[in-house]
Scaffold this active site. Structure first.
Site, PDB file in Angstrom:
ATOM      1  N   ASP A   1     -12.085  -9.351 -22.406  1.00 42.17           N
ATOM      2  CA  ASP A   1     -11.500  -8.013 -22.409  1.00 42.17           C
ATOM      3  C   ASP A   1     -11.041  -7.880 -24.002  1.00 42.17           C
ATOM      4  OD1 ASP A   1      -9.446  -9.118 -21.712  1.00 42.17           O
ATOM      5  OD2 ASP A   1      -9.931  -7.943 -19.595  1.00 42.17           O
ATOM      6  N   SER A   2     -10.385  -9.440 -24.737  1.00 43.65           N
ATOM      7  CA  SER A   2      -9.315  -8.663 -25.475  1.00 43.65           C
ATOM      8  C   SER A   2     -10.365  -7.878 -27.077  1.00 43.65           C
ATOM      9  CB  SER A   2      -8.901 -10.249 -26.673  1.00 43.65           C
ATOM     10  OG  SER A   2      -9.688 -11.048 -26.642  1.00 43.65           O
TER      11      SER A   2
ATOM     12  N   ASP B   1     -14.954 -12.018 -19.586  1.00 44.35           N
ATOM     13  CA  ASP B   1     -14.334 -11.282 -18.318  1.00 44.35           C
ATOM     14  C   ASP B   1     -14.722 -10.711 -17.077  1.00 44.35           C
ATOM     15  OD1 ASP B   1     -12.172 -12.829 -18.923  1.00 44.35           O
ATOM     16  OD2 ASP B   1     -11.441 -12.051 -20.760  1.00 44.35           O
TER      17      ASP B   1
ATOM     18  N   LYS C   1     -14.619 -14.932 -15.470  1.00 46.08           N
ATOM     19  CA  LYS C   1     -13.025 -15.136 -15.808  1.00 46.08           C
ATOM     20  C   LYS C   1     -12.910 -13.704 -15.128  1.00 46.08           C
ATOM     21  CE  LYS C   1     -10.185 -15.015 -19.664  1.00 46.08           C
ATOM     22  NZ  LYS C   1      -9.704 -14.018 -19.441  1.00 46.08           N
TER      23      LYS C   1
ATOM     24  N   GLU D   1      -8.880 -12.090 -13.542  1.00 49.38           N
ATOM     25  CA  GLU D   1      -6.767 -12.168 -13.909  1.00 49.38           C
ATOM     26  C   GLU D   1      -6.199 -11.967 -12.531  1.00 49.38           C
ATOM     27  OE1 GLU D   1      -6.979 -10.584 -18.444  1.00 49.38           O
ATOM     28  OE2 GLU D   1      -5.843  -9.707 -16.860  1.00 49.38           O
TER      29      GLU D   1
ATOM     30  N   GLU E   1      -1.891 -18.588 -20.011  1.00 49.47           N
ATOM     31  CA  GLU E   1      -1.555 -18.183 -20.214  1.00 49.47           C
ATOM     32  C   GLU E   1       0.382 -17.508 -20.841  1.00 49.47           C
ATOM     33  OE1 GLU E   1      -2.257 -13.581 -23.491  1.00 49.47           O
ATOM     34  OE2 GLU E   1      -3.532 -14.192 -21.615  1.00 49.47           O
TER      35      GLU E   1
END
Length: 273
Positions: free
Chosen positions: A53-54, A92, A120, A122, A189
């Protein structure tokens, strides 16, 4: 991308990543958002391609990843999937798409249909029920702990995590809970290198570091950062792999080699407690 197909190249699977961890072979992971770069990363030996999602930052020009939608992620996952032949493709789950296990499954299923082989998400130990729910329904999960960019406002900015004894202990609890729930890969991270090494040692699954030191099972960077085409200040953990290289392909191969031989990340890319 059919002209790149090579039947002699073996597909990277989750068991392959586990075997690499157990053999002490480092895992190289990079982001991609389109078919051309996906094909190039795959050709250069990148084992895991992340549709991150970057893309909100480097493709859309957003300040955070929060505006990225599931529709955006599905579109870019489809593009990346078309260029990839052998790498494991991870996508993501964007902000707001996994508030409940059931909603997480709907979102993850959309990414899997688009070509993802793992999703993925978070968060810490509170996400364990969601991870378990997904894994029980045949959706492989990569968990992301430490600095979680979707929580940037709650965290008060992009800050190193796990610097206090309490937060370090919580990070260890998070990792163990997510592994126990069925996660098969964990990204850490912006975590002090010593803590990341301790977390890696306590787990039986691979860890992927981004600003988490050299002792993780592998490394990941945003492609646009490591080839130095994204303007602005770079995070401490970013290295410009285009420096001294004649092409983007050469830079990607240099990244893979540096991850494999342990020369990246170096001390200057690493956080201390």
């Amino acid at each position: 991308m059919s002209y790149l197909l090579d039947p002699s190249r073996k597909t990277v699977t989750i068991p392959k990543l586990q075997a690499m961890r157990e053999a002490g072979e480092k895992i190289a992971m990079l982001t991609a958002y389109d078919s051309s770069f996906s094909a190039l990363l795959d050709l250069c030996g990148v084992e895991v391609i992340l549709v991150g999602d970057s893309l909100g930052n480097v493709m859309q020009g957003q300040q955070t990843t929060l505006p990225v939608t599931l529709e955006h992620m599905v579109y870019h996952t489809e593009c990346v999937s078309r260029g990839n032949q052998t790498a494991l493709l991870v996508s993501d789950l964007p902000f707001g798409t996994y508030p409940t296990p059931e909603k997480a499954f709907e979102s993850a299923a959309a990414l899997m249909r688009a070509g993802a082989q793992m999703v993925k998400l978070e968060g810490g130990d509170w996400l364990a029920p969601t991870v378990k729910f997904l894994v029980e329904r045949s959706i492989p999960v990569c968990a992301h702990i430490g600095l979680t960019p979707q929580s940037v406002h709650a965290l008060g900015g992009f800050k190193v995590q796990g610097k206090t004894d309490e937060s370090a202990a919580q990070l260890k609890r998070d990792a163990l809970a997510l592994q126990q729930a069925g996660a098969q890969l964990i990204v850490m991270e912006a975590v002090p290198a010593k803590l990341a090494a301790e977390v890696t040692a306590q787990l039986s699954i691979p860890t992927i570091g981004i600003g988490a030191g050299v002792d993780c099972s592998g490394q990941v960077l945003v492609l646009q950062d490591m080839i130095n085409i994204y303007p602005g200040r770079k995070a401490k953990f970013v290295r410009n792999f285009m420096e001294g290289q004649p092409s983007i392909e050469a830079a990607i191969r240099a990244y893979v080699a540096a991850v494999k031989d342990g020369s990246f990340p170096a001390v200057e890319h690493t956080f201390s407690a």
